[in-house]
Write a protein that holds these residues in place. Structure first.
Motif, PDB file in Angstrom:
ATOM      1  N   ARG A  26      26.453   7.969   6.327  1.00 23.22           N
ATOM      2  CA  ARG A  26      27.723   8.661   6.244  1.00 23.22           C
ATOM      3  C   ARG A  26      27.750   9.808   7.243  1.00 23.22           C
ATOM      4  NH1 ARG A  26      26.008   8.224   1.337  1.00 23.22           N
ATOM      5  NH2 ARG A  26      25.574  10.430   1.105  1.00 23.22           N
ATOM      6  N   LYS A  27      28.970  10.155   7.678  1.00 25.69           N
ATOM      7  CA  LYS A  27      29.124  11.208   8.682  1.00 25.69           C
ATOM      8  C   LYS A  27      28.607  12.552   8.148  1.00 25.69           C
ATOM      9  CE  LYS A  27      32.641   9.659  11.828  1.00 25.69           C
ATOM     10  NZ  LYS A  27      34.019   9.242  11.916  1.00 25.69           N
ATOM     11  N   TYR A  75      26.391   5.010  13.186  1.00 29.76           N
ATOM     12  CA  TYR A  75      25.243   4.109  13.090  1.00 29.76           C
ATOM     13  C   TYR A  75      24.310   4.254  14.283  1.00 29.76           C
ATOM     14  CZ  TYR A  75      27.830   1.332  16.479  1.00 29.76           C
ATOM     15  OH  TYR A  75      28.494   0.929  17.591  1.00 29.76           O
ATOM     16  N   GLU A 124      27.798   3.772   1.192  1.00 32.92           N
ATOM     17  CA  GLU A 124      29.138   4.338   1.248  1.00 32.92           C
ATOM     18  C   GLU A 124      29.434   5.147  -0.015  1.00 32.92           C
ATOM     19  OE1 GLU A 124      32.170   1.790   0.353  1.00 32.92           O
ATOM     20  OE2 GLU A 124      33.725   3.223   0.923  1.00 32.92           O
ATOM     21  N   TRP A 173      23.068   2.395   9.180  1.00 27.07           N
ATOM     22  CA  TRP A 173      24.340   3.114   8.980  1.00 27.07           C
ATOM     23  C   TRP A 173      24.146   4.307   8.051  1.00 27.07           C
ATOM     24  CZ3 TRP A 173      27.862   4.344   5.070  1.00 27.07           C
ATOM     25  CH2 TRP A 173      29.163   4.636   5.490  1.00 27.07           C
ATOM     26  N   GLU A 188      34.134   6.372   8.133  1.00 30.22           N
ATOM     27  CA  GLU A 188      33.353   7.200   7.213  1.00 30.22           C
ATOM     28  C   GLU A 188      31.944   7.523   7.682  1.00 30.22           C
ATOM     29  OE1 GLU A 188      33.373   5.437   3.354  1.00 30.22           O
ATOM     30  OE2 GLU A 188      35.559   5.361   3.277  1.00 30.22           O
ATOM     31  N   GLY A 189      31.483   6.807   8.709  1.00 27.54           N
ATOM     32  CA  GLY A 189      30.103   7.049   9.083  1.00 27.54           C
ATOM     33  C   GLY A 189      29.797   6.712  10.516  1.00 27.54           C
TER      34      GLY A 189
END
Lengths: 261, 225
Positions: A119-120, A211, A186, A117, A208-209
């Motif tokens: 963050r965007k 993967y 995060e 994962w 928020e993200g």
């Protein structure tokens, strides 16, 4: 003035004994409580299974404690008062089974998936997971402690199979469980985190993200088993809960959160 | 806000403080009026250990002690349940953990009582008990107050030992600080915010009350101005 201070201070200590009677008179009589120790990857899916279960069984109160499976294993060996243990792997339930802590044979309730994962906007879309790990921007990689968290173990195996474990050794940060590993990423303390798909699909993580799934060829299938603890005082309710967890409806919910064959 | 956890914490703090009175008053009395200096140093160091030891060290030893080999077996034979993961286990852990806060404050207050007054009371034929209740106790109320409040609030804020010995079981061992940890773990930052704020305000309020009753250090400063 001094008197006022003293009375207000000591009145703190008078609250508890008085409210003892109050709290006890308010308790409804026939509820039984089912205590479930659940692997941290079930944090977001399990409430969605428990709430319909409770509407079906209004006399049962389900209490869930989330944590790393290995920690619960240790606690059960020391006599923790759980009724059901939903592990994130197969090993711990069967170890408890052979040691005689289990009422009936362990049951498989889900198959977990491991993802990476981030963050965007941190990396471009559609990259390979190995490419991401070796990216220069990456200074820290979060994973759950492989010593007692099954998803941490799976992440370690995947990294070893990809030949990256020793190479990236200095970049790893270990969370107590998968949720903590997720929090590291995060809160920007780490760029990447190995977490279960179930957590990556939770509202917060998906907002928020994004993967990348780790290909199944790199780590053994994460078969998640559960057990009913032998010492339970609520065997019939525990069995009911187990049946509900294995029912088509619950399995559908699990699937929605990325658990699958 | 997890009211059950808050209630459990208050209950734990209350019983810990009560037990600390029973244990701490004789101990502090002996530390300030006893004769054997060498033993006093030893006992004082042991009592103060929880101040400097990491809670995990204490938690680890208590786990072993409560487990299958130590007093845990005796306890489970007597009462039919285990000390680990139970309120009683938490209580024992909290008593040890908060002991220095009670004993140090009491001993400090006892030794500040003018020895002439104590001797006068004894010379007038009052027993040691009466001397304690009529002379020493009224003159060391400040120490009692501080000891009580600090033990109470310190138990309320206890975290590491509770997590190790108690194991986060709702209604039994999930105290308010563990509930906060759990809320953060569950990404419920809003709930965590409320809990943290309640604890912060409560602690500040209590400390404010305590220090406003004992502002002697400010008075002394005024002398020099």
């Amino acid at each position: 003035m001094c008197f006022l201070y003293f009375t207000s201070l000591f009145s703190f200590f008078l609250i508890p004994p008085f409210s003892v009677c109050f709290a006890q008179s308010q308790k409804p009589l026939q509820t039984s409580t089912l205590t479930v120790a659940a692997a941290a990857d079930l944090r977001f899916v399990l409430p969605e299974i428990i709430s319909p279960f409770q509407t079906l069984n209004p006399d049962v109160k389900v209490e869930v404690i989330y944590g790393a499976s290995g920690k619960f294993y240790e606690q059960i060996l020391r006599g923790a008062p759980f009724d059901i243990f939903l592990s994130a792997d197969k090993e711990y339930p069967f170890l408890l089974y052979t040691k005689g802590y289990v009422a009936e044979e362990p049951f498989q309730y889900a198959v977990g998936r491991l993802v990476l994962w981030m963050r965007k906007g941190l990396f471009g879309e559609g990259k390979d997971w190995k490419e991401l790990l070796t990216n220069k921007k990456v200074s820290k990689i979060a994973l759950a402690n492989p010593l007692h968290a099954p998803y941490g173990k799976a992440a370690k195996t995947a990294l070893e199979n990809a030949g990256l474990w020793e190479k990236l050794d200095s970049k790893f940060v270990y969370g107590e469980n998968v949720i903590q590993a997720f929090q590291f990423a995060e809160e920007k303390d780490a760029e990447l985190a190995f977490i279960p798909l179930a957590i990556a699909l939770s509202p917060k993580a998906s907002k928020e993200g994004n993967y990348v799934e780790i290909p199944l060829s790199f780590y053994p299938k994460i078969l998640q088993y559960g057990i009913i603890i032998k010492k339970t005082a609520n065997l019939s309710i525990a069995k009911k809960f187990k049946d509900y967890l294995l029912s088509e409806e619950s399995q559908k919910t699990l699937k929605k959160y990325g658990f699958g064959p | 806000m997890d009211w059950i956890a808050l209630w459990l914490s208050l209950k734990l703090s209350f019983w810990t403080t009560i037990c600390l009175y029973l244990l701490g008053i004789p101990l502090a009395y002996w530390l300030s009026f006893g004769k054997k200096r060498k033993w006093k140093i030893l006992v004082d160091s042991i009592v103060s250990l929880p101040l400097v030891l990491p809670p995990t060290v204490l938690g680890f030893y208590l786990l072993i002690l409560f487990g299958n080999s130590g007093i845990g077996t005796v306890y489970s034979k007597l009462f039919g349940k285990s000390l680990v993961f139970s309120f009683e286990g938490l209580l024992i852990a909290s008593i040890i953990y908060s002991l220095p806060f009670m004993v140090q404050n009491l001993a400090g207050a006892f030794s500040l009582v003018d020895s002439k007054l104590i001797e006068a009371s004894l010379c007038c034929g009052e027993s040691q008990w009466n001397t304690f209740f009529k002379v020493i106790f009224p003159l060391s109320l400040q120490g009692f107050l501080r000891g009580t409040v600090l033990s109470f609030t310190h138990t309320l804020g206890e975290f590491g030992i509770v997590l190790m010995v108690g194991g986060d079981i709702p209604g039994k061992t999930r105290t308010i600080s563990i509930a906060l940890y759990d809320q953060v773990e569950g990404l419920n930052y809003q709930g965590a915010n409320t809990t943290a704020l309640v604890l912060l305000l409560f602690s500040f309020f209590v400390l404010f009350l305590v220090y406003s009753t004992s502002n002697s250090q400010w008075k002394r400063k005024n002398l020099f101005i």
